[in-house]
Enzyme design. Structure first.
Site, PDB file in Angstrom:
ATOM      1  N   ILE A   1       5.030  -8.932  -4.863  1.00 26.89           N
ATOM      2  CA  ILE A   1       5.513  -8.466  -3.571  1.00 26.89           C
ATOM      3  C   ILE A   1       4.292  -8.308  -2.669  1.00 26.89           C
ATOM      4  O   ILE A   1       3.172  -8.132  -3.153  1.00 26.89           O
ATOM      5  CB  ILE A   1       6.325  -7.151  -3.662  1.00 26.89           C
ATOM      6  CG1 ILE A   1       5.539  -6.045  -4.357  1.00 26.89           C
ATOM      7  CG2 ILE A   1       7.646  -7.385  -4.357  1.00 26.89           C
ATOM      8  CD1 ILE A   1       6.294  -4.717  -4.425  1.00 26.89           C
ATOM      9  N   ASP A   2       4.507  -8.388  -1.367  1.00 24.32           N
ATOM     10  CA  ASP A   2       3.400  -8.365  -0.421  1.00 24.32           C
ATOM     11  C   ASP A   2       2.662  -7.039  -0.435  1.00 24.32           C
ATOM     12  O   ASP A   2       3.209  -6.002  -0.835  1.00 24.32           O
ATOM     13  CB  ASP A   2       3.921  -8.635   1.000  1.00 24.32           C
ATOM     14  CG  ASP A   2       4.623  -9.979   1.116  1.00 24.32           C
ATOM     15  OD1 ASP A   2       4.225 -10.909   0.389  1.00 24.32           O
ATOM     16  OD2 ASP A   2       5.558 -10.083   1.917  1.00 24.32           O
ATOM     17  N   LYS A   3       1.436  -7.068   0.037  1.00 23.70           N
ATOM     18  CA  LYS A   3       0.587  -5.878   0.085  1.00 23.70           C
ATOM     19  C   LYS A   3       1.308  -4.696   0.733  1.00 23.70           C
ATOM     20  O   LYS A   3       1.304  -3.580   0.202  1.00 23.70           O
ATOM     21  CB  LYS A   3      -0.698  -6.184   0.857  1.00 23.70           C
ATOM     22  CG  LYS A   3      -1.572  -4.966   1.119  1.00 23.70           C
ATOM     23  CD  LYS A   3      -2.711  -5.310   2.075  1.00 23.70           C
ATOM     24  CE  LYS A   3      -3.468  -4.048   2.476  1.00 23.70           C
ATOM     25  NZ  LYS A   3      -4.497  -4.314   3.501  1.00 23.70           N
TER      26      LYS A   3
END
Length: 307
Positions: A133-135
């Site tokens: 998942i994105d930062k």
């Protein structure tokens, strides 16, 4: 030290031009290099916003990238579940999943390596990582502790038998109560840092349903059928409802937070050894919950309702 040169053949601000001409250099890296005096035009120090004359020579002298570090780090983890095969972790917003240029350490992988051995299938810099998942997206990730578990979890992702549900605050008021976005995704032809809906992209399917309406914003749940890079963010922007707080795909005027209001709330899969169905949930972060409470008050809705 990496040395490169090119001749200016189009009228673009310099940081963007460098990123276009040199695909290995991002626009942010170009901006930093210009400001540090490592990127010059005809030997002159310039500014990122400057537009060089056609025919001018851009000289690039960037220091070698910082080596990636896979040293185990004693970083606290919010572990929701763990057995001999799998770790389910609730990743905080702002944490990068694995080392990469620009984020050489202090990642989730560094923290996981301190906690436990991980699978080796996904390469040197992404041990144990089955999906990402994105930062600035928070929420649940499944991590493989051994290669057998990794193969099983990856096969479940490919067969689309696992459960991945997100909640998001998005711009606008949905007319429909639920729907499906089917739109192929690939790298944006206009900005290589972005993904976009493109005709020759990889198939991508996102299911959504409305949870609450606040007038200018809507709380929705999204279930992934596929898991492409930035899929939910791009699909929702594509249908005119970008995720609030999204700095890449959303408008500048948005809800204040620490990035996009997107949280991986529910995760389900079969335990790799026993085959038992496992389902986990994680509450939204405090800033997400506080924002929902504020929107509910403005919309005259009950504030103590579970999300």
């Amino acid at each position: 030290m990496e040395i490169k040169e090119f001749t200016v053949d189009q009228k673009l601000r310099l940081d963007k031009l460098v990123a276009v001409e040199e695909p290995t250099i991002s626009r942010s890296q170009a901006k930093a290099g210009i400001e540090a005096g490592n990127i010059t035009v005809d030997g002159n120090v310039v500014k990122p916003k400057d537009i060089a004359e056609l025919g001018a020579t851009v000289h690039i002298a960037l220091p070698d990238p910082e080596p990636l570090d896979l040293t185990p780090e004693n970083i606290p983890l919010d572990i929701v579940y763990e057995d001999d095969d799998v770790i389910v972790v609730n990743k905080p917003q702002g944490m990068v999943v694995h080392p990469a240029p620009g984020h050489p350490n202090h990642t989730l992988v560094n923290a996981l390596l301190y906690h436990s051995p991980l699978s080796t299938i996904n390469g040197k810099f992404r041990p144990g990582i089955v999906h990402r998942i994105d930062k600035d997206t928070s929420g649940l990730l499944m991590v493989a502790k051994n290669d057998h578990a990794h193969q099983s979890l990856s096969a479940q992702l490919q067969a689309k038998t696992n459960l991945r549900e997100y909640v998001a605050i998005v711009h606008g008021n949905f007319k429909e109560d639920q729907g499906i976005v089917r739109a192929p995704l690939g790298r944006s032809p206009k900005d290589r840092k972005k993904q976009a809906v493109v005709a020759d992209g990889r198939p991508a399917v996102t299911h959504f349903r409305v949870l609450e309406r606040y007038g200018d914003y809507t709380l929705i749940a999204c279930r992934l059928e596929t898991g492409r890079t930035h899929q939910i963010r791009v699909h929702l922007a594509y249908i005119g409802h970008p995720v609030a707080g999204d700095p890449l795909y959303g408008p500048k005027k948005t809800l204040k937070g620490a990035g996009q209001f997107l949280h991986a709330r529910e995760l389900g899969f079969k335990q790799p050894t026993t085959g038992k169905e496992l389902v986990f949930t994680a509450p939204v972060p405090p800033i997400f919950a506080a924002t929902i409470e504020k929107l509910r008050k403005q919309a005259g809705l009950p504030v103590d309702k579970a999300i």
